[in-house]
Design a protein around this motif. Sequence first.
Motif, mmCIF file in Angstrom:
data_model
loop_
_atom_site.group_PDB
_atom_site.id
_atom_site.type_symbol
_atom_site.label_atom_id
_atom_site.label_comp_id
_atom_site.label_asym_id
_atom_site.label_seq_id
_atom_site.Cartn_x
_atom_site.Cartn_y
_atom_site.Cartn_z
ATOM 1 N N GLN A 231 0.802 -1.219 0.000
ATOM 2 C CA GLN A 231 0.000 0.000 0.000
ATOM 3 C C GLN A 231 0.836 1.271 0.000
ATOM 4 N N TYR A 232 1.876 1.298 0.826
ATOM 5 C CA TYR A 232 2.528 2.571 1.151
ATOM 6 C C TYR A 232 3.712 2.906 0.272
ATOM 7 N N TYR A 233 3.532 2.924 -1.029
ATOM 8 C CA TYR A 233 4.514 3.597 -1.865
ATOM 9 C C TYR A 233 3.758 4.389 -2.912
ATOM 10 N N GLY A 234 4.387 5.413 -3.409
ATOM 11 C CA GLY A 234 3.719 6.374 -4.279
ATOM 12 C C GLY A 234 4.135 7.789 -3.932
ATOM 13 N N PHE A 235 4.555 7.980 -2.665
ATOM 14 C CA PHE A 235 4.970 9.327 -2.260
ATOM 15 C C PHE A 235 6.180 9.802 -3.046
ATOM 16 N N GLU A 236 7.016 8.866 -3.514
ATOM 17 C CA GLU A 236 8.200 9.268 -4.272
ATOM 18 C C GLU A 236 7.826 9.882 -5.614
ATOM 19 N N ALA A 237 6.600 9.565 -6.127
ATOM 20 C CA ALA A 237 6.166 10.118 -7.408
ATOM 21 C C ALA A 237 6.054 11.638 -7.353
ATOM 22 N N CYS A 238 5.820 12.186 -6.164
ATOM 23 C CA CYS A 238 5.763 13.650 -6.027
ATOM 24 C C CYS A 238 7.078 14.276 -6.477
ATOM 25 N N GLY A 239 8.181 13.598 -6.208
ATOM 26 C CA GLY A 239 9.490 14.111 -6.599
ATOM 27 C C GLY A 239 9.849 13.845 -8.043
ATOM 28 N N ASP A 240 9.165 12.892 -8.687
ATOM 29 C CA ASP A 240 9.460 12.597 -10.087
ATOM 30 C C ASP A 240 9.147 13.781 -10.989
ATOM 31 N N VAL A 241 8.209 14.627 -10.570
ATOM 32 C CA VAL A 241 7.810 15.792 -11.379
ATOM 33 C C VAL A 241 8.300 17.083 -10.727
ATOM 34 N N ALA A 242 9.487 17.045 -10.140
ATOM 35 C CA ALA A 242 10.020 18.202 -9.412
ATOM 36 C C ALA A 242 10.169 19.429 -10.302
ATOM 37 N N GLU A 243 10.484 19.224 -11.577
ATOM 38 C CA GLU A 243 10.684 20.358 -12.481
ATOM 39 C C GLU A 243 9.370 20.874 -13.066
ATOM 40 N N GLU A 244 8.265 20.273 -12.639
ATOM 41 C CA GLU A 244 6.950 20.722 -13.074
ATOM 42 C C GLU A 244 6.155 21.324 -11.917
ATOM 43 N N THR A 245 6.838 21.530 -10.784
ATOM 44 C CA THR A 245 6.200 22.039 -9.567
ATOM 45 C C THR A 245 6.922 23.302 -9.103
ATOM 46 N N PRO A 246 6.221 24.413 -8.942
ATOM 47 C CA PRO A 246 6.871 25.619 -8.408
ATOM 48 C C PRO A 246 7.335 25.404 -6.968
ATOM 49 N N ASN A 247 8.441 26.054 -6.616
ATOM 50 C CA ASN A 247 9.009 25.972 -5.268
ATOM 51 C C ASN A 247 9.083 24.520 -4.790
ATOM 52 N N PRO A 248 9.724 23.639 -5.573
ATOM 53 C CA PRO A 248 9.712 22.206 -5.257
ATOM 54 C C PRO A 248 10.430 21.851 -3.960
ATOM 55 N N GLY A 249 11.454 22.607 -3.592
ATOM 56 C CA GLY A 249 12.199 22.296 -2.376
ATOM 57 C C GLY A 249 11.353 22.341 -1.128
ATOM 58 N N LYS A 250 10.302 23.146 -1.151
ATOM 59 C CA LYS A 250 9.398 23.244 -0.004
ATOM 60 C C LYS A 250 8.137 22.416 -0.197
ATOM 61 N N ARG A 251 7.578 22.459 -1.407
ATOM 62 C CA ARG A 251 6.277 21.838 -1.636
ATOM 63 C C ARG A 251 6.344 20.317 -1.719
ATOM 64 N N ILE A 252 7.368 19.785 -2.363
ATOM 65 C CA ILE A 252 7.388 18.341 -2.603
ATOM 66 C C ILE A 252 7.567 17.543 -1.309
ATOM 67 N N PRO A 253 8.483 17.909 -0.403
ATOM 68 C CA PRO A 253 8.539 17.166 0.866
ATOM 69 C C PRO A 253 7.206 17.189 1.619
ATOM 70 N N LYS A 254 6.509 18.321 1.560
ATOM 71 C CA LYS A 254 5.200 18.416 2.219
ATOM 72 C C LYS A 254 4.186 17.507 1.531
ATOM 73 N N ALA A 255 4.184 17.512 0.195
ATOM 74 C CA ALA A 255 3.258 16.654 -0.551
ATOM 75 C C ALA A 255 3.538 15.181 -0.265
ATOM 76 N N MET A 256 4.807 14.821 -0.135
ATOM 77 C CA MET A 256 5.158 13.436 0.194
ATOM 78 C C MET A 256 4.574 13.016 1.539
ATOM 79 N N ARG A 257 4.739 13.877 2.531
ATOM 80 C CA ARG A 257 4.210 13.544 3.866
ATOM 81 C C ARG A 257 2.685 13.477 3.834
ATOM 82 N N MET A 258 2.055 14.386 3.098
ATOM 83 C CA MET A 258 0.600 14.356 2.973
ATOM 84 C C MET A 258 0.136 13.038 2.348
ATOM 85 N N THR A 259 0.905 12.554 1.365
ATOM 86 C CA THR A 259 0.554 11.289 0.719
ATOM 87 C C THR A 259 0.514 10.148 1.721
#
Length: 511
Positions: A231-259
Amino acid sequence: MSGSSNTRASSADQDAEQLRALGYSSDFNRSMSLWENFSLGFTYLSPVVGVYTLFGLCLAAGGPPMFWSYLLIGAGQMLVCLIFGEVVSQFPISGGVYPWARRLVGKRWAWMVGWVYAWALCATIAGVAVGAGPYLAIMLGFNPGPDANIIIALAIILLSTALNLVGTKLLARVAMFGFLCELVGAILVGGYLLIFERHQPISVLFDTFNLEVNGSYLPAFLAASLAGLFQYYGFEACGDVAEETPNPGKRIPKAMRMTIYIGGAAAMFACLALILSVPDMAKVLAGEDTDPVATILANAFGPIGSRLVMAVVMVSFISCVLSLQAAASRLLFAYARDEMIVGSSLFKRLSANHVPSFALLVSGLVPAAIVCLGMFMADAVATIVGFAAIGIYVAFQLIVVAALIARAKGWRPNGQFTLGAWGLWVNLGALVYGVCAIVNMVWPRSPDAAWYINYSMILTTLVVMGAGLVYMLLGKPYDKGTAPAGDAWKFSKPLAKGGELSGAAVNKPAI
């Protein structure tokens, strides 16, 4: 309005400058919001797909206490997620685990991580697509055979490829729609079951029903915990699109934890509702009711209502395949941009829609080929799909080990998200958890089956990694590009007293 536009432009310039400092430039469209980025990880994790697919098997193996495996494994995966958050915050580069491994350790390590993860993703896409067949059959009211499941799987992969080729904005919107459908569906269906169709007391969650092996319940619980492990994998996909997300250094770690915590809570709620709604637990445990999910939904909602529920489930399957394919294509793109694979000039090319179109096509063709094997070798397909989860866990642990190696060389995470002095301890905890999880997944549990079935996960992992190692040593694909590698410590800051990061950068000679 102009002030808002200036702020967005300034943020985009900062993101581009950070990427240039890491040795790259990007033509991706940075249009993915925090919630859309999270939705990509959530639909990849897909609580409904994970719970509904494995519920009957794991409930029969370990009984109702299998529910607690979601909580325990979620806590373990959160440790891994925190380490990934530190890495992606400092290295927000498309492709996820591959570029992280490249910067933390080096080119050879990164090549193997990317190789294992790519095959695991393709196997996962094939497995999820094939798994959708029975649910579509319930929705449309027919009995699917093996050939029908294959045709359904190929249609889902084709649809996912077409949607992904449209662009990042559509990917984000479909992921967001899938998240909303899945979350609302899980809450409404689970809530209805708990209020109107509850047949078991809450105490059943602690009832082992004497499912013991040599007088111990632990083996049964470990077997049932595969539900949580898958069940618990998929959070890494948030980082796969790092260059398509504004302010990725802050947003992606948060999105991973939310996942992890939103997806985990949704999975646990769905599992709890299903367990308490089982009308006859003895039949499930005895193997007489092999599909308790269908039984529960049919009893609760009737023929028409259960078909509507299956429609929501199908949205979950399609959005899950979409997110998986997006992750696989960005990995292949990152591989190609660093000249790490044959055909790099094609795979690193972005279309007019700012997506890696050739990489997307391959990310659809390879899973489709795995699915088509089912026409000739059904057991082979099951074995390949079985590699999906173990391959992803192996890739995860290669990153966890890479982070430890980098720390030993002097790396101190210096992104917008860091664990500070706790980083090493969380890293060690993630390693211990991951090794235990892998051992549990590959442990043979069918003493009457042939040895190659009992050890199929180990065999497929050894074959994939062995083939990758031979290719790497003979072809030396890692040695063709000149992108930075093994330089994480260059971006570090030393620890000051009390474990806080000081302002002076580490001054070491280049490797």
